[in-house]
Design a protein around this motif. Structure first.
Motif, PDB file in Angstrom:
ATOM      1  N   MET A 122      -8.698  14.030  -2.533  1.00 16.41           N
ATOM      2  CA  MET A 122      -9.988  13.346  -2.538  1.00 16.41           C
ATOM      3  C   MET A 122      -9.905  12.016  -1.799  1.00 16.41           C
ATOM      4  O   MET A 122     -10.830  11.630  -1.071  1.00 16.41           O
ATOM      5  CB  MET A 122     -10.467  13.120  -3.976  1.00 16.41           C
ATOM      6  CG  MET A 122     -10.788  14.401  -4.729  1.00 16.41           C
ATOM      7  SD  MET A 122     -11.319  14.078  -6.433  1.00 16.41           S
ATOM      8  CE  MET A 122     -12.984  13.430  -6.132  1.00 16.41           C
ATOM      9  N   THR A 123      -8.785  11.332  -1.963  1.00 15.86           N
ATOM     10  CA  THR A 123      -8.591  10.045  -1.297  1.00 15.86           C
ATOM     11  C   THR A 123      -8.425  10.233   0.207  1.00 15.86           C
ATOM     12  O   THR A 123      -9.053   9.529   1.016  1.00 15.86           O
ATOM     13  CB  THR A 123      -7.366   9.325  -1.878  1.00 15.86           C
ATOM     14  OG1 THR A 123      -7.536   9.178  -3.297  1.00 15.86           O
ATOM     15  CG2 THR A 123      -7.191   7.949  -1.249  1.00 15.86           C
ATOM     16  N   LEU A 124      -7.591  11.197   0.601  1.00 11.60           N
ATOM     17  CA  LEU A 124      -7.367  11.455   2.027  1.00 11.60           C
ATOM     18  C   LEU A 124      -8.646  11.911   2.718  1.00 11.60           C
ATOM     19  O   LEU A 124      -8.853  11.627   3.905  1.00 11.60           O
ATOM     20  CB  LEU A 124      -6.270  12.505   2.198  1.00 11.60           C
ATOM     21  CG  LEU A 124      -4.855  12.077   1.822  1.00 11.60           C
ATOM     22  CD1 LEU A 124      -3.916  13.276   1.822  1.00 11.60           C
ATOM     23  CD2 LEU A 124      -4.334  11.000   2.769  1.00 11.60           C
ATOM     24  N   SER A 125      -9.499  12.627   1.983  1.00 13.01           N
ATOM     25  CA  SER A 125     -10.761  13.109   2.544  1.00 13.01           C
ATOM     26  C   SER A 125     -11.870  12.073   2.439  1.00 13.01           C
ATOM     27  O   SER A 125     -13.018  12.363   2.795  1.00 13.01           O
ATOM     28  CB  SER A 125     -11.195  14.396   1.817  1.00 13.01           C
ATOM     29  OG  SER A 125     -10.240  15.415   1.967  1.00 13.01           O
ATOM     30  N   ARG A 126     -11.530  10.896   1.933  1.00  9.42           N
ATOM     31  CA  ARG A 126     -12.470   9.791   1.792  1.00  9.42           C
ATOM     32  C   ARG A 126     -13.648  10.136   0.886  1.00  9.42           C
ATOM     33  O   ARG A 126     -14.769   9.655   1.081  1.00  9.42           O
ATOM     34  CB  ARG A 126     -12.968   9.319   3.172  1.00  9.42           C
ATOM     35  CG  ARG A 126     -11.830   8.819   4.059  1.00  9.42           C
ATOM     36  CD  ARG A 126     -12.350   8.274   5.368  1.00  9.42           C
ATOM     37  NE  ARG A 126     -11.223   7.796   6.197  1.00  9.42           N
ATOM     38  CZ  ARG A 126     -11.365   7.268   7.400  1.00  9.42           C
ATOM     39  NH1 ARG A 126     -12.580   7.157   7.929  1.00  9.42           N
ATOM     40  NH2 ARG A 126     -10.322   6.857   8.087  1.00  9.42           N
ATOM     41  N   ARG A 228      -0.354  10.106   5.649  1.00  6.82           N
ATOM     42  CA  ARG A 228      -1.572   9.345   5.939  1.00  6.82           C
ATOM     43  C   ARG A 228      -2.056   8.519   4.745  1.00  6.82           C
ATOM     44  O   ARG A 228      -2.946   7.686   4.904  1.00  6.82           O
ATOM     45  CB  ARG A 228      -2.697  10.299   6.359  1.00  6.82           C
ATOM     46  CG  ARG A 228      -2.389  11.148   7.580  1.00  6.82           C
ATOM     47  CD  ARG A 228      -3.584  12.021   7.924  1.00  6.82           C
ATOM     48  NE  ARG A 228      -3.276  12.971   8.991  1.00  6.82           N
ATOM     49  CZ  ARG A 228      -4.136  13.879   9.433  1.00  6.82           C
ATOM     50  NH1 ARG A 228      -5.353  13.954   8.916  1.00  6.82           N
ATOM     51  NH2 ARG A 228      -3.779  14.712  10.393  1.00  6.82           N
ATOM     52  N   LEU A 229      -1.487   8.767   3.585  1.00  5.46           N
ATOM     53  CA  LEU A 229      -1.960   8.067   2.390  1.00  5.46           C
ATOM     54  C   LEU A 229      -1.588   6.594   2.470  1.00  5.46           C
ATOM     55  O   LEU A 229      -0.415   6.234   2.601  1.00  5.46           O
ATOM     56  CB  LEU A 229      -1.337   8.692   1.128  1.00  5.46           C
ATOM     57  CG  LEU A 229      -1.847   8.137  -0.206  1.00  5.46           C
ATOM     58  CD1 LEU A 229      -3.305   8.516  -0.428  1.00  5.46           C
ATOM     59  CD2 LEU A 229      -0.984   8.652  -1.363  1.00  5.46           C
ATOM     60  N   ASN A 230      -2.586   5.725   2.374  1.00  8.31           N
ATOM     61  CA  ASN A 230      -2.322   4.286   2.451  1.00  8.31           C
ATOM     62  C   ASN A 230      -2.739   3.557   1.180  1.00  8.31           C
ATOM     63  O   ASN A 230      -2.918   2.345   1.189  1.00  8.31           O
ATOM     64  CB  ASN A 230      -3.034   3.677   3.664  1.00  8.31           C
ATOM     65  CG  ASN A 230      -4.542   3.914   3.635  1.00  8.31           C
ATOM     66  OD1 ASN A 230      -5.083   4.392   2.643  1.00  8.31           O
ATOM     67  ND2 ASN A 230      -5.210   3.586   4.719  1.00  8.31           N
ATOM     68  N   VAL A 231      -2.891   4.296   0.089  1.00 11.53           N
ATOM     69  CA  VAL A 231      -3.219   3.715  -1.214  1.00 11.53           C
ATOM     70  C   VAL A 231      -1.936   3.672  -2.045  1.00 11.53           C
ATOM     71  O   VAL A 231      -1.157   4.635  -2.033  1.00 11.53           O
ATOM     72  CB  VAL A 231      -4.292   4.569  -1.927  1.00 11.53           C
ATOM     73  CG1 VAL A 231      -4.566   4.033  -3.331  1.00 11.53           C
ATOM     74  CG2 VAL A 231      -5.570   4.593  -1.112  1.00 11.53           C
ATOM     75  N   PRO A 232      -1.671   2.584  -2.763  1.00 11.13           N
ATOM     76  CA  PRO A 232      -0.458   2.511  -3.594  1.00 11.13           C
ATOM     77  C   PRO A 232      -0.353   3.711  -4.544  1.00 11.13           C
ATOM     78  O   PRO A 232      -1.315   4.044  -5.240  1.00 11.13           O
ATOM     79  CB  PRO A 232      -0.647   1.208  -4.368  1.00 11.13           C
ATOM     80  CG  PRO A 232      -1.508   0.367  -3.477  1.00 11.13           C
ATOM     81  CD  PRO A 232      -2.446   1.321  -2.805  1.00 11.13           C
ATOM     82  N   LEU A 233       0.813   4.344  -4.525  1.00 14.23           N
ATOM     83  CA  LEU A 233       1.056   5.551  -5.316  1.00 14.23           C
ATOM     84  C   LEU A 233       2.191   5.313  -6.299  1.00 14.23           C
ATOM     85  O   LEU A 233       3.274   4.868  -5.905  1.00 14.23           O
ATOM     86  CB  LEU A 233       1.402   6.723  -4.388  1.00 14.23           C
ATOM     87  CG  LEU A 233       1.839   8.032  -5.054  1.00 14.23           C
ATOM     88  CD1 LEU A 233       0.705   8.633  -5.870  1.00 14.23           C
ATOM     89  CD2 LEU A 233       2.327   9.026  -3.996  1.00 14.23           C
ATOM     90  N   THR A 234       1.940   5.606  -7.571  1.00 16.09           N
ATOM     91  CA  THR A 234       2.977   5.556  -8.597  1.00 16.09           C
ATOM     92  C   THR A 234       3.301   6.972  -9.027  1.00 16.09           C
ATOM     93  O   THR A 234       2.408   7.743  -9.410  1.00 16.09           O
ATOM     94  CB  THR A 234       2.521   4.747  -9.824  1.00 16.09           C
ATOM     95  OG1 THR A 234       2.249   3.397  -9.430  1.00 16.09           O
ATOM     96  CG2 THR A 234       3.600   4.738 -10.904  1.00 16.09           C
ATOM     97  N   LEU A 235       4.575   7.338  -8.973  1.00 11.79           N
ATOM     98  CA  LEU A 235       5.040   8.665  -9.364  1.00 11.79           C
ATOM     99  C   LEU A 235       5.715   8.569 -10.732  1.00 11.79           C
ATOM    100  O   LEU A 235       6.839   8.072 -10.838  1.00 11.79           O
ATOM    101  CB  LEU A 235       6.024   9.200  -8.327  1.00 11.79           C
ATOM    102  CG  LEU A 235       5.498   9.306  -6.892  1.00 11.79           C
ATOM    103  CD1 LEU A 235       6.656   9.453  -5.907  1.00 11.79           C
ATOM    104  CD2 LEU A 235       4.542  10.481  -6.764  1.00 11.79           C
TER     105      LEU A 235
END
Length: 298
Positions: A122-126, A228-235
């Motif tokens: 959803m984020t990558l597809s804006r 391409r993901l440029n949002v902070p990601l926590t795993l």
């Protein structure tokens, strides 16, 4: 066909029932839970689960955040979807339609297992613009080895045989079968937690939607988009996870070096149900690092 879930009959003790509502969007009737106050968090469950899996986690976060958690298309108490919404991009579009109907713009997107992939898609597809994403034992890469070679083809085969979901559902009515299934994830749940999964898996429609979801997903294409993901990601990783190997988080970190790994020792694939307090802390920390101030913060 076997028995299907009915809200009034099967959800009398559903976690956070008072927060439940039904919303029409994308041609489906969705079961959604909305609760709390403060910055907005979207919670997406994994394949074969429902809003129930976030029951305790939502209560821990509701004092400081506004939370929305839908049952994914065809699962739990959400209506069966058109085929177009079973793929990963399709499911992302369907949930985006639901968020528009609710006028909900999440600042944090958190997902468990396949739900994490939906949040990222959803984020990558804006379709959403969160300031932080939290993956709870996320299924973000194709399974390797023999499992990866047979898993999707089997799911596609099962969805093509009309009686398979009903056969699965009949088998699931045996509580011991569900207990074994959960044990195979590396997690331990109490009797109530097991019973919620028994109810879900006893519904052929729920089983069919879960199988359809697995059959129509293309995680190889999805993984190619991750850089391409440029949002902070926590795993967030349960180190005893037997469903998604903990090593997958390290692979994702190689693709996204800025991603943060939070390791939870002794917990399995359902870590957010085993220790919701630790997962709530990880979500709060992700929000804090992204500059999202909780409602209860001074």
């Amino acid at each position: 066909m076997g028995r299907h879930l009915e809200w009034e009959r099967d959800a009398h003790d559903w976690p956070n029932r008072e927060a439940s509502c039904f919303v029409q969007a994308a041609g489906m009737r969705w079961h959604v839970q909305v609760m709390g106050q403060g910055p907005a968090i979207l919670l997406l469950h994994g394949t074969g689960a429902s809003t129930h899996s976030f029951g305790a986690l939502m209560r821990l976060l509701a004092s400081d955040f506004t939370l929305i958690a839908p049952d994914l298309p065809g699962q739990g108490f959400t209506q069966q979807p058109p085929r177009e919404f079973l793929s990963l991009p399709g499911m992302a579009r369907a949930i985006a339609s639901l968020l528009r109907a609710l006028d909900f713009r999440p600042q944090i997107a958190a997902g468990h297992s396949a739900g994490a992939a939906v949040a990222i898609q959803m984020t990558l597809s804006r379709l959403i613009a969160p300031r932080a994403i939290v993956s709870l034992n996320g299924a973000l890469l194709p399974l390797g080895g023999v499992a990866g070679q047979i898993f999707a083809p089997l799911a596609k085969l099962f969805t093509a045989i009309p009686l398979v979901p009903d056969l699965f559902a009949r088998r699931a009515r045996d509580p011991q079968a569900i207990e074994r299934m959960i044990a195979q994830t590396g997690s331990r749940l109490d009797a109530k937690g097991v019973d919620f999964y028994r109810r879900l898996a006893s519904d052929p429609g729920h089983v069919a939607a879960a199988l359809g979801m697995m059959a129509h997903w293309d995680l190889r294409s999805f993984a190619s988009l991750l850089p391409r993901l440029n949002v902070p990601l926590t795993l967030v990783v349960g180190m005893q996870d037997r469903t998604i190997p903990p090593s997958q988080a390290e692979q994702v970190h190689e693709i996204l070096p800025q991603a943060k790994i939070v390791r939870l020792e002794g917990l399995g694939h359902l870590a957010h149900e085993e220790r919701p307090d630790l997962c709530a802390a990880a979500i709060r920390e992700a929000g804090r690092e992204a500059g999202i101030v909780a409602a209860g913060a001074s």
